[in-house]
Design a protein around this motif. Structure first.
Motif, PDB file in Angstrom:
ATOM      1  N   THR A  74     -10.267  -9.055 -17.383  1.00  0.00           N
ATOM      2  CA  THR A  74      -9.497  -9.282 -16.153  1.00  0.00           C
ATOM      3  C   THR A  74     -10.055  -8.445 -15.008  1.00  0.00           C
ATOM      4  O   THR A  74     -10.017  -8.864 -13.858  1.00  0.00           O
ATOM      5  CB  THR A  74      -8.010  -8.952 -16.363  1.00  0.00           C
ATOM      6  OG1 THR A  74      -7.897  -7.643 -16.902  1.00  0.00           O
ATOM      7  CG2 THR A  74      -7.354  -9.946 -17.287  1.00  0.00           C
ATOM      8  N   LYS A  75     -10.587  -7.275 -15.353  1.00  0.00           N
ATOM      9  CA  LYS A  75     -11.162  -6.459 -14.279  1.00  0.00           C
ATOM     10  C   LYS A  75     -12.429  -7.091 -13.742  1.00  0.00           C
ATOM     11  O   LYS A  75     -12.796  -6.878 -12.582  1.00  0.00           O
ATOM     12  CB  LYS A  75     -11.422  -5.036 -14.771  1.00  0.00           C
ATOM     13  CG  LYS A  75     -10.138  -4.215 -14.786  1.00  0.00           C
ATOM     14  CD  LYS A  75     -10.335  -2.833 -15.342  1.00  0.00           C
ATOM     15  CE  LYS A  75      -9.010  -2.076 -15.298  1.00  0.00           C
ATOM     16  NZ  LYS A  75      -9.061  -0.828 -16.066  1.00  0.00           N
ATOM     17  N   SER A  78     -11.125  -9.728 -11.405  1.00  0.00           N
ATOM     18  CA  SER A  78     -10.554  -9.146 -10.182  1.00  0.00           C
ATOM     19  C   SER A  78     -11.569  -8.318  -9.412  1.00  0.00           C
ATOM     20  O   SER A  78     -11.210  -7.638  -8.455  1.00  0.00           O
ATOM     21  CB  SER A  78      -9.335  -8.294 -10.529  1.00  0.00           C
ATOM     22  OG  SER A  78      -9.728  -7.153 -11.253  1.00  0.00           O
ATOM     23  N   PRO A 100     -13.253  -5.263  -5.569  1.00  0.00           N
ATOM     24  CA  PRO A 100     -11.866  -5.717  -5.485  1.00  0.00           C
ATOM     25  C   PRO A 100     -11.554  -6.407  -4.156  1.00  0.00           C
ATOM     26  O   PRO A 100     -10.801  -7.391  -4.125  1.00  0.00           O
ATOM     27  CB  PRO A 100     -11.061  -4.428  -5.617  1.00  0.00           C
ATOM     28  CG  PRO A 100     -11.966  -3.433  -6.233  1.00  0.00           C
ATOM     29  CD  PRO A 100     -13.346  -3.815  -5.839  1.00  0.00           C
ATOM     30  N   ARG A 104     -10.153 -10.126  -3.634  1.00  0.00           N
ATOM     31  CA  ARG A 104      -8.918 -10.331  -2.893  1.00  0.00           C
ATOM     32  C   ARG A 104      -9.122 -11.335  -1.764  1.00  0.00           C
ATOM     33  O   ARG A 104      -8.257 -12.155  -1.482  1.00  0.00           O
ATOM     34  CB  ARG A 104      -8.448  -9.002  -2.316  1.00  0.00           C
ATOM     35  CG  ARG A 104      -6.971  -8.808  -2.457  1.00  0.00           C
ATOM     36  CD  ARG A 104      -6.558  -7.487  -1.857  1.00  0.00           C
ATOM     37  NE  ARG A 104      -5.127  -7.308  -2.042  1.00  0.00           N
ATOM     38  CZ  ARG A 104      -4.405  -6.456  -1.334  1.00  0.00           C
ATOM     39  NH1 ARG A 104      -4.983  -5.730  -0.412  1.00  0.00           N
ATOM     40  NH2 ARG A 104      -3.122  -6.341  -1.543  1.00  0.00           N
ATOM     41  N   ILE A 108      -7.847 -13.746  -5.260  1.00  0.00           N
ATOM     42  CA  ILE A 108      -7.578 -13.371  -6.648  1.00  0.00           C
ATOM     43  C   ILE A 108      -6.816 -12.053  -6.597  1.00  0.00           C
ATOM     44  O   ILE A 108      -7.328 -11.057  -6.093  1.00  0.00           O
ATOM     45  CB  ILE A 108      -8.886 -13.188  -7.440  1.00  0.00           C
ATOM     46  CG1 ILE A 108      -9.649 -14.504  -7.483  1.00  0.00           C
ATOM     47  CG2 ILE A 108      -8.585 -12.669  -8.841  1.00  0.00           C
ATOM     48  CD1 ILE A 108     -11.037 -14.380  -8.067  1.00  0.00           C
ATOM     49  N   GLU A 109      -5.586 -12.072  -7.068  1.00  0.00           N
ATOM     50  CA  GLU A 109      -4.738 -10.886  -7.002  1.00  0.00           C
ATOM     51  C   GLU A 109      -4.461 -10.383  -8.401  1.00  0.00           C
ATOM     52  O   GLU A 109      -4.412 -11.153  -9.355  1.00  0.00           O
ATOM     53  CB  GLU A 109      -3.398 -11.214  -6.325  1.00  0.00           C
ATOM     54  CG  GLU A 109      -3.512 -11.557  -4.860  1.00  0.00           C
ATOM     55  CD  GLU A 109      -3.597 -10.330  -3.966  1.00  0.00           C
ATOM     56  OE1 GLU A 109      -3.297  -9.224  -4.429  1.00  0.00           O
ATOM     57  OE2 GLU A 109      -3.985 -10.512  -2.792  1.00  0.00           O
ATOM     58  N   MET A 110      -4.273  -9.071  -8.518  1.00  0.00           N
ATOM     59  CA  MET A 110      -3.981  -8.504  -9.829  1.00  0.00           C
ATOM     60  C   MET A 110      -2.785  -7.567  -9.734  1.00  0.00           C
ATOM     61  O   MET A 110      -2.680  -6.786  -8.807  1.00  0.00           O
ATOM     62  CB  MET A 110      -5.205  -7.748 -10.344  1.00  0.00           C
ATOM     63  CG  MET A 110      -4.987  -7.055 -11.666  1.00  0.00           C
ATOM     64  SD  MET A 110      -6.480  -7.052 -12.668  1.00  0.00           S
ATOM     65  CE  MET A 110      -5.873  -6.197 -14.129  1.00  0.00           C
TER      66      MET A 110
END
Lengths: 270, 331
Positions: A74-75, A78, A100, A104, A108-110
């Motif tokens: 996931t990182k 993101s 990041p 963004r 794409i948000e986390m």
């Protein structure tokens, strides 16, 4: 849709990996498509070639034991990590996420496990953290309050006092604010890392229904959780990670708790 | 069947009291000190004495405002006293060399900012703890000041424009006090109402979160030391103008007074929580205690003991208040 092998396979344990049926894949372009993603930290192979597709408006559950590679994956999506190998495509177009901020910018948000809230700033301030509405150098408090209230209202989140410092709120309220912050700026992909791990019963229910509402707006959601029962409430598909590879993918209707546990611990194939 | 109902929201005034308990407590303490010295001395509450107090407190207040920014980020700047001394000495040297005083003022502001930014770079971009960097700065900067002056005091003469910065009176109020008041207002507005202020609080509250949401976290962190350096330059200039000389021995122990004022005002050394109003009240409280004890003919050595004890007690009370779920009024 496209699952012609439904017949006897539904309840069978130990069947082959159920990749996304090709029929469905052809109908829609995946919003995010990962191919052969590899990531190594020193001598540790965190990811050993992962393929994963994420479609619009679906919730993909990402499960696996600790250190299976869920968070690393996931990182990478993101933008926090750059993969050592493999390709990322967004809406079919190959991209390279530089960080990041780049992710963004591609919406794409986390939601991080630690929520990334500032305890000493009020609810509205946290909702707009990093995207403050301003008039010249000054914060436009009235506008942020109004927009913040609308953001929370549209997700049916109730926080009594938006000028309260976040440190005064309950775990569930904090979680709701972190999700609202990520969900409110029109994301296309929303990644949530353990959003329900520390919550009380009613709070878990609220977060799960929040995920369903976000999903219904067309957002692609990736949900990492150890609470397998939650997956069946919100997910459309589940991908199982084991030792840095994706070992299985299941449509939610074709799996059950027992099957998932077996896949996660790897008892039947490793 | 049990009816489900929600808790009624508490009275807003209780929320207000809870959130501002530290500022309110220092305000109450300030008022108590004012009353005490007014009653026990004849001269304390006179216009002349009050103006004297704020003139003397002005340099501390100016640097304390900047220090509030630094401490809100979870940092500390121990080098402020040395920076004040260096600017103080350097300004006198330049004025003695015949440089026009407005040029000296601007050059010193830039110089102070550069010294602050240099330290900020080590802290934010190189990850060295602020305590270490500014402790080294305390030693280096004071050393530079001593080296430049060889320990002598340098007189400032023949520049009435410059000296009026420290000695002038406008509308009955000393110029240093006006400058300090203006800086206090700016500091208050910046921290409470600007995007930069929000970034400072966010960095102090949760650096990683600030970075993740795309704030310029490292720049914000280093910029507060720039602010501190500029404030030190202002304070150094005001002290030089008031005393009419520049000395490398100026402002010894200044950093401790400044940090004491900020902490007394309720700003948390852990970062995130801070109050400009508290800093202003903290500075004035320490100033009137020093002044009042002198007016009561108590030994100036005793003043230090009392000031230290008051800081310890005030912060002890604040800590107790904040660790025991303190509530004013009904539960």
């Amino acid at each position: 849709m496209g699952d012609g092998d439904r017949g006897g396979a539904v309840a069978a344990a130990g069947r082959e990996d159920l990749s996304r049926p090709s029929g469905a894949g052809a109908e829609r372009t995946p919003r995010v498509s990962l191919r052969g993603i590899r990531k190594t930290f020193g001598s540790h192979q965190a990811l050993r070639g992962v393929d994963l597709d994420l479609f619009p408006g679906e919730c993909l559950g990402l499960v696996g034991d600790n250190a299976a590679g869920k968070s690393t994956l996931t990182k990478i999506i993101s933008g926090t990590y750059q993969p050592d190998g493999g390709t990322i495509a967004i809406d079919g177009a190959p991209v390279r996420l530089s960080g990041p901020a780049d992710a963004r910018a591609r919406r794409i948000e986390m939601v991080f496990q630690d929520l990334s809230l500032c305890d000493h700033i009020d609810v509205v301030g946290n909702l707009f953290l990093g995207r403050e509405r301003t008039m010249g150098p000054f914060l436009d408090r009235a506008r942020m309050l109004e927009e913040g209230r609308a953001m929370l209202h549209s997700l049916d989140i109730r926080i009594p006092r938006l000028s309260a410092k976040v440190e005064k709120l309950s775990g569930g309220q904090r979680q709701a604010i972190a999700i609202a912050r990520a969900a409110s700026f029109d994301p296309r992909v929303l990644i949530m890392d353990e959003p329900t791990s520390a919550l009380a019963v009613a709070e878990v229910e609220a977060v799960l229904s929040l995920i369903n509402r976000v999903k219904a707006t067309g957002v692609s959601v990736i949900l990492i959780t150890h609470r397998l029962q939650d997956l069946f409430r919100v997910c459309d598909r589940i991908a199982v990670m084991y030792e840095g590879v994706k070992v299985a993918e299941r449509d939610i209707g074709k799996t059950d708790l027992e099957d998932l546990v077996k896949l996660i611990v790897g008892g039947e194939r490793h | 069947m049990t009816a489900y109902s929600e808790r009624a929201a508490g009275a807003p005034v209780l929320d207000f009291l809870g959130e501002h308990a530290q500022v309110l407590s220092i305000a109450a303490f300030f008022v108590a000190c004012m009353i005490f010295f007014t009653v026990t001395t004849d001269t304390f509450l006179t216009v002349g004495n009050m103006l004297n107090v704020i003139r003397q407190a002005a340099p501390i207040l100016i640097v304390a405002i900047a220090m509030t920014f630094v401490i809100i980020t979870g940092g500390i700047d121990l080098s402020v006293g040395s920076q004040v001394a260096l600017v103080n000495a350097l300004a006198a040297i330049l004025l003695a060399a015949g440089v026009p005083w407005p040029v000296v003022v601007l050059a010193m502001l830039a110089f102070g900012g550069a010294v602050g930014l240099f330290q900020g770079w080590f802290i934010a971009y190189q990850g060295i703890p602020a305590f270490i960097v500014t402790l080294a700065g305390l030693s280096i900067v004071r050393g530079v000041a001593l080296y430049l002056t060889q320990g002598y005091s340098i007189p400032i003469t023949g520049v009435p424009g410059f000296l009026s910065l420290g000695r002038g009176i406008v509308l009955g109020i000393p110029v240093p006090a006006l400058i300090a008041a203006a800086i206090a207002v700016i500091g208050y507005v910046v921290i409470a109402s600007t995007k930069y202020g929000r970034q400072v609080v966010a960095v102090g509250s949760n650096l990683e979160a600030a970075r993740r949401v795309g704030m310029p976290a490292k720049w914000t962190l280093s910029s507060v030391y720039l602010v501190s350096g500029v404030a030190c330059a202002v304070a150094g200039l005001l002290i030089a103008a008031r005393l009419g000389s520049g000395s490398s021995n100026a402002a010894v122990g200044f950093e401790l007074q400044v940090i004491a004022a900020v902490v007394l005002g309720g700003t948390s050394l852990m970062g995130g929580r801070g109050s400009m109003l508290g800093t202003i009240l903290g500075t004035l409280t320490i100033a009137i205690i020093g002044n009042g004890l002198i007016l009561m003919h108590i030994s100036p050595f005793f003043t230090q003991i009392v000031t230290g004890a008051i800081i310890l007690i005030a912060i002890w009370l604040n800590t107790r208040i904040f660790t025991t779920n303190f509530r004013l009024g009904r539960r």
